[in-house]
Design a protein around this motif. Structure first.
Motif, PDB file in Angstrom:
ATOM      1  N   VAL A  80       0.831  -1.200   0.000  1.00 59.45           N
ATOM      2  CA  VAL A  80       0.000   0.000   0.000  1.00 59.45           C
ATOM      3  C   VAL A  80       0.870   1.257   0.000  1.00 59.45           C
ATOM      4  CG1 VAL A  80      -1.793   1.272   1.236  1.00 59.45           C
ATOM      5  CG2 VAL A  80      -1.853  -1.232   1.168  1.00 59.45           C
ATOM      6  N   LEU A  81       1.924   1.254   0.802  1.00 59.06           N
ATOM      7  CA  LEU A  81       2.817   2.416   0.842  1.00 59.06           C
ATOM      8  C   LEU A  81       3.515   2.608  -0.502  1.00 59.06           C
ATOM      9  CD1 LEU A  81       4.350   2.009   4.417  1.00 59.06           C
ATOM     10  CD2 LEU A  81       2.415   3.425   3.687  1.00 59.06           C
ATOM     11  N   ALA A  82       3.884   1.500  -1.164  1.00 61.48           N
ATOM     12  CA  ALA A  82       4.480   1.603  -2.497  1.00 61.48           C
ATOM     13  C   ALA A  82       3.462   2.161  -3.492  1.00 61.48           C
ATOM     14  CB  ALA A  82       4.976   0.235  -2.960  1.00 61.48           C
ATOM     15  N   GLY A  83       2.198   1.763  -3.335  1.00 64.90           N
ATOM     16  CA  GLY A  83       1.158   2.297  -4.208  1.00 64.90           C
ATOM     17  C   GLY A  83       0.957   3.788  -4.020  1.00 64.90           C
ATOM     18  N   LEU A  84       1.018   4.246  -2.775  1.00 64.44           N
ATOM     19  CA  LEU A  84       0.898   5.684  -2.521  1.00 64.44           C
ATOM     20  C   LEU A  84       2.058   6.446  -3.150  1.00 64.44           C
ATOM     21  CD1 LEU A  84      -0.297   5.628   1.194  1.00 64.44           C
ATOM     22  CD2 LEU A  84      -1.577   6.511  -0.765  1.00 64.44           C
ATOM     23  N   ALA A  85       3.259   5.900  -3.029  1.00 66.56           N
ATOM     24  CA  ALA A  85       4.423   6.553  -3.639  1.00 66.56           C
ATOM     25  C   ALA A  85       4.273   6.618  -5.154  1.00 66.56           C
ATOM     26  CB  ALA A  85       5.695   5.796  -3.259  1.00 66.56           C
ATOM     27  N   ALA A  86       3.767   5.546  -5.767  1.00 67.61           N
ATOM     28  CA  ALA A  86       3.584   5.529  -7.215  1.00 67.61           C
ATOM     29  C   ALA A  86       2.513   6.524  -7.650  1.00 67.61           C
ATOM     30  CB  ALA A  86       3.212   4.120  -7.670  1.00 67.61           C
ATOM     31  N   ALA A  87       1.451   6.626  -6.866  1.00 68.87           N
ATOM     32  CA  ALA A  87       0.387   7.572  -7.191  1.00 68.87           C
ATOM     33  C   ALA A  87       0.889   9.008  -7.102  1.00 68.87           C
ATOM     34  CB  ALA A  87      -0.799   7.362  -6.252  1.00 68.87           C
ATOM     35  N   LYS A  88       1.688   9.280  -6.087  1.00 70.27           N
ATOM     36  CA  LYS A  88       2.263  10.624  -5.952  1.00 70.27           C
ATOM     37  C   LYS A  88       3.204  10.921  -7.109  1.00 70.27           C
ATOM     38  CE  LYS A  88       4.503  13.508  -2.417  1.00 70.27           C
ATOM     39  NZ  LYS A  88       5.064  13.513  -1.042  1.00 70.27           N
ATOM     40  N   ALA A  89       4.012   9.934  -7.497  1.00 64.39           N
ATOM     41  CA  ALA A  89       4.936  10.115  -8.622  1.00 64.39           C
ATOM     42  C   ALA A  89       4.198  10.309  -9.936  1.00 64.39           C
ATOM     43  CB  ALA A  89       5.875   8.914  -8.709  1.00 64.39           C
ATOM     44  N   ALA A  90       3.013   9.697 -10.055  1.00 58.91           N
ATOM     45  CA  ALA A  90       2.227   9.823 -11.287  1.00 58.91           C
ATOM     46  C   ALA A  90       1.556  11.184 -11.405  1.00 58.91           C
ATOM     47  CB  ALA A  90       1.182   8.718 -11.347  1.00 58.91           C
ATOM     48  N   GLY A  91       1.571  11.956 -10.331  1.00 57.18           N
ATOM     49  CA  GLY A  91       1.014  13.303 -10.384  1.00 57.18           C
ATOM     50  C   GLY A  91      -0.354  13.462  -9.755  1.00 57.18           C
ATOM     51  N   PHE A  92      -0.860  12.449  -9.081  1.00 58.71           N
ATOM     52  CA  PHE A  92      -2.144  12.603  -8.396  1.00 58.71           C
ATOM     53  C   PHE A  92      -1.983  13.537  -7.204  1.00 58.71           C
ATOM     54  CE2 PHE A  92      -3.081   8.508 -10.484  1.00 58.71           C
ATOM     55  CZ  PHE A  92      -4.336   8.788 -11.002  1.00 58.71           C
ATOM     56  N   ALA A  93      -2.859  14.520  -7.131  1.00 58.69           N
ATOM     57  CA  ALA A  93      -2.827  15.456  -6.010  1.00 58.69           C
ATOM     58  C   ALA A  93      -4.162  16.195  -5.948  1.00 58.69           C
ATOM     59  CB  ALA A  93      -1.674  16.462  -6.172  1.00 58.69           C
ATOM     60  N   PRO A  94      -4.792  16.286  -4.798  1.00 55.61           N
ATOM     61  CA  PRO A  94      -4.344  15.625  -3.567  1.00 55.61           C
ATOM     62  C   PRO A  94      -4.729  14.148  -3.559  1.00 55.61           C
ATOM     63  CG  PRO A  94      -6.384  16.776  -3.157  1.00 55.61           C
ATOM     64  CD  PRO A  94      -6.026  17.081  -4.586  1.00 55.61           C
ATOM     65  N   ILE A  95      -4.039  13.364  -2.774  1.00 61.32           N
ATOM     66  CA  ILE A  95      -4.392  11.974  -2.523  1.00 61.32           C
ATOM     67  C   ILE A  95      -5.019  11.919  -1.135  1.00 61.32           C
ATOM     68  CG2 ILE A  95      -3.507   9.642  -2.168  1.00 61.32           C
ATOM     69  CD1 ILE A  95      -1.215  10.409  -4.117  1.00 61.32           C
ATOM     70  N   LYS A  96      -6.211  11.333  -1.057  1.00 61.44           N
ATOM     71  CA  LYS A  96      -6.921  11.264   0.220  1.00 61.44           C
ATOM     72  C   LYS A  96      -6.727   9.889   0.851  1.00 61.44           C
ATOM     73  CE  LYS A  96     -10.452  14.603  -1.177  1.00 61.44           C
ATOM     74  NZ  LYS A  96     -11.901  14.830  -1.425  1.00 61.44           N
ATOM     75  N   LEU A  97      -6.366   9.877   2.112  1.00 62.47           N
ATOM     76  CA  LEU A  97      -6.245   8.647   2.882  1.00 62.47           C
ATOM     77  C   LEU A  97      -7.501   8.487   3.726  1.00 62.47           C
ATOM     78  CD1 LEU A  97      -2.574   8.971   4.211  1.00 62.47           C
ATOM     79  CD2 LEU A  97      -3.371   7.926   2.079  1.00 62.47           C
ATOM     80  N   ASN A  98      -8.212   7.391   3.533  1.00 60.65           N
ATOM     81  CA  ASN A  98      -9.430   7.115   4.297  1.00 60.65           C
ATOM     82  C   ASN A  98      -9.088   6.178   5.447  1.00 60.65           C
ATOM     83  OD1 ASN A  98     -10.913   8.673   2.563  1.00 60.65           O
ATOM     84  ND2 ASN A  98     -11.807   6.966   1.438  1.00 60.65           N
ATOM     85  N   MET A  99      -9.242   6.661   6.658  1.00 63.81           N
ATOM     86  CA  MET A  99      -8.923   5.884   7.857  1.00 63.81           C
ATOM     87  C   MET A  99     -10.189   5.652   8.665  1.00 63.81           C
ATOM     88  SD  MET A  99      -6.328   6.882  10.990  1.00 63.81           S
ATOM     89  CE  MET A  99      -5.928   5.691  12.280  1.00 63.81           C
ATOM     90  N   VAL A 100     -10.667   4.407   8.705  1.00 71.10           N
ATOM     91  CA  VAL A 100     -11.806   4.053   9.543  1.00 71.10           C
ATOM     92  C   VAL A 100     -11.283   3.876  10.970  1.00 71.10           C
ATOM     93  CG1 VAL A 100     -13.623   2.367   9.989  1.00 71.10           C
ATOM     94  CG2 VAL A 100     -13.016   2.953   7.628  1.00 71.10           C
ATOM     95  N   VAL A 101     -11.745   4.710  11.869  1.00 65.58           N
ATOM     96  CA  VAL A 101     -11.221   4.737  13.229  1.00 65.58           C
ATOM     97  C   VAL A 101     -12.092   3.863  14.129  1.00 65.58           C
ATOM     98  CG1 VAL A 101     -10.581   6.183  15.190  1.00 65.58           C
ATOM     99  CG2 VAL A 101     -10.334   7.067  12.851  1.00 65.58           C
ATOM    100  N   GLN A 102     -11.473   2.840  14.737  1.00 66.65           N
ATOM    101  CA  GLN A 102     -12.180   1.921  15.619  1.00 66.65           C
ATOM    102  C   GLN A 102     -11.626   2.027  17.041  1.00 66.65           C
ATOM    103  OE1 GLN A 102     -13.127  -2.108  13.846  1.00 66.65           O
ATOM    104  NE2 GLN A 102     -11.475  -1.491  12.458  1.00 66.65           N
ATOM    105  N   ALA A 103     -12.522   2.131  17.973  1.00 60.83           N
ATOM    106  CA  ALA A 103     -12.118   2.230  19.378  1.00 60.83           C
ATOM    107  C   ALA A 103     -11.362   0.976  19.797  1.00 60.83           C
ATOM    108  CB  ALA A 103     -13.349   2.413  20.259  1.00 60.83           C
TER     109      ALA A 103
END
Length: 332
Positions: free
Chosen positions: A148-171
């Motif tokens: 997943v982290l490699a995918g984020l790096a590739a997306a940033k390198a491809a020029g996607f901006a902004p990239i949104k990170l969706n974090m489901v927060v569980q207690a």
């Protein structure tokens, strides 16, 4: 429909303009997030019932003619579907479509990011609930945080901006990792969006969330963020931004502070079922109608009838056990 006539826009009974369509290209996923799909789940739609890319493009084209301006490709995990970049290119070329985006869990994003950008996808949302490898494996059922982290790096390198990170927060699961995630977003210029789990299916009901309305405000104060007057994109998130840029924080609060009054979206399942509300069972079998021979006029009439029956709001608070289908079966 007469080619010279002006098509009606999609206005539901509560005077909400529906201009956003989420399209599930598959209900399959290569992860088993605890709040989404149970372990060993096998109740997927039969591939014979999946819409072809051409059928999806036809239906999406009808929605765009009716005033939809934003389309998001979702799943399951959309990058599991072969040829999804070709579908993206066909949709991006539709006259009148202003924004084409895609949601992904990121596991295959490194291989597809550049092609998606070239196809006309403008924005990406990536699900990422933690930066701790052990916690990631417990939530998703797989030890693949590095992918997943490699995918984020590739997306940033491809020029996607902004990239949104969706974090489901569980207690008691990943709430202690929110600050670390916020620092990660600040470092890379990502938008971090905190999401309350919804009681969709048994797995969703088993997930215990926290009230993110107050939590988001405290986190924004910690990072020196200011409320943003105009939201980012077509979604329900409320945002705070860094005065000098470089970071945004959003919260999506379907449970503690619902946003149904401003709902502008409907969802199209992989079999062509139109879902009118994530928290209700109202639906229109557009795929079945199309395969039975319905022409564009008949399909358009079915869409309009569906929007005319769109519910006012979900019943997650009063009837949390109402929706038995899992999130991946509806489309994210």
């Amino acid at each position: 429909m007469n080619a010279d006539s002006t098509p009606p826009v999609l206005i539901d009974p509560y005077r909400r303009r529906i201009d956003y369509l989420r399209v599930s290209v598959t209900d399959r996923c290569d992860l088993r997030c605890t709040y989404c799909l149970p372990k060993g789940f096998k109740g997927y739609e039969e591939p014979a019932n999946w819409l072809s890319h051409a059928e999806m493009a036809r239906l999406v084209g009808l929605f765009v003619r009716l005033g939809v301006r934003k389309v998001r490709l979702t799943g399951g995990e959309p990058l599991l579907r072969r040829g999804v970049t070709g579908l993206a290119a066909a949709l991006a070329a539709l006259p009148g479509l202003d924004d084409l985006s895609l949601s992904s869990n990121g596991t295959r994003l490194a291989q597809h990011a550049a092609a998606l950008k070239a196809a006309g996808v403008r924005r990406l949302n990536v699900s990422l609930d933690t930066l701790d490898p052990g916690c990631f494996a417990r939530i998703t059922g797989r030890d693949c945080l590095a992918d997943v982290l490699a995918g984020l790096a590739a997306a940033k390198a491809a020029g996607f901006a902004p990239i949104k990170l969706n974090m489901v927060v569980q207690a008691g699961v990943n709430e202690d990792d929110v600050v670390r995630m916020a620092g990660f977003a600040l470092e890379h210029g990502f938008v971090l969006r905190l999401i309350e789990p919804m009681p969709v299916g048994d797995t969703g009901r088993a997930a215990r969330g926290i009230d993110l309305s107050a939590f988001g405000l405290r986190l924004a104060e910690r990072f020196g963020l200011l409320p943003e007057i105009k939201g980012q994109g077509a979604g329900p998130a409320r945002y705070w931004v860094a005065p000098a840029g470089g970071m945004s924080l959003g919260v999506i609060t379907p449970m503690s502070q619902h946003f149904c009054a401003a709902c502008n979206r409907v969802r199209l399942g992989v079999d062509g079922t139109l879902y009118l509300c994530l928290g209700q069972d109202d639906r229109v079998p557009l795929g079945a109608l199309m395969r039975a021979g319905a022409d564009d006029g008949e399909l358009t009439a079915a869409i309009l009838a569906g929007i005319a029956a769109k519910p006012e709001r979900h019943d997650f608070g009063s009837q949390p056990a109402k929706i038995v289908r899992f999130m991946a079966q509806t489309g994210g």
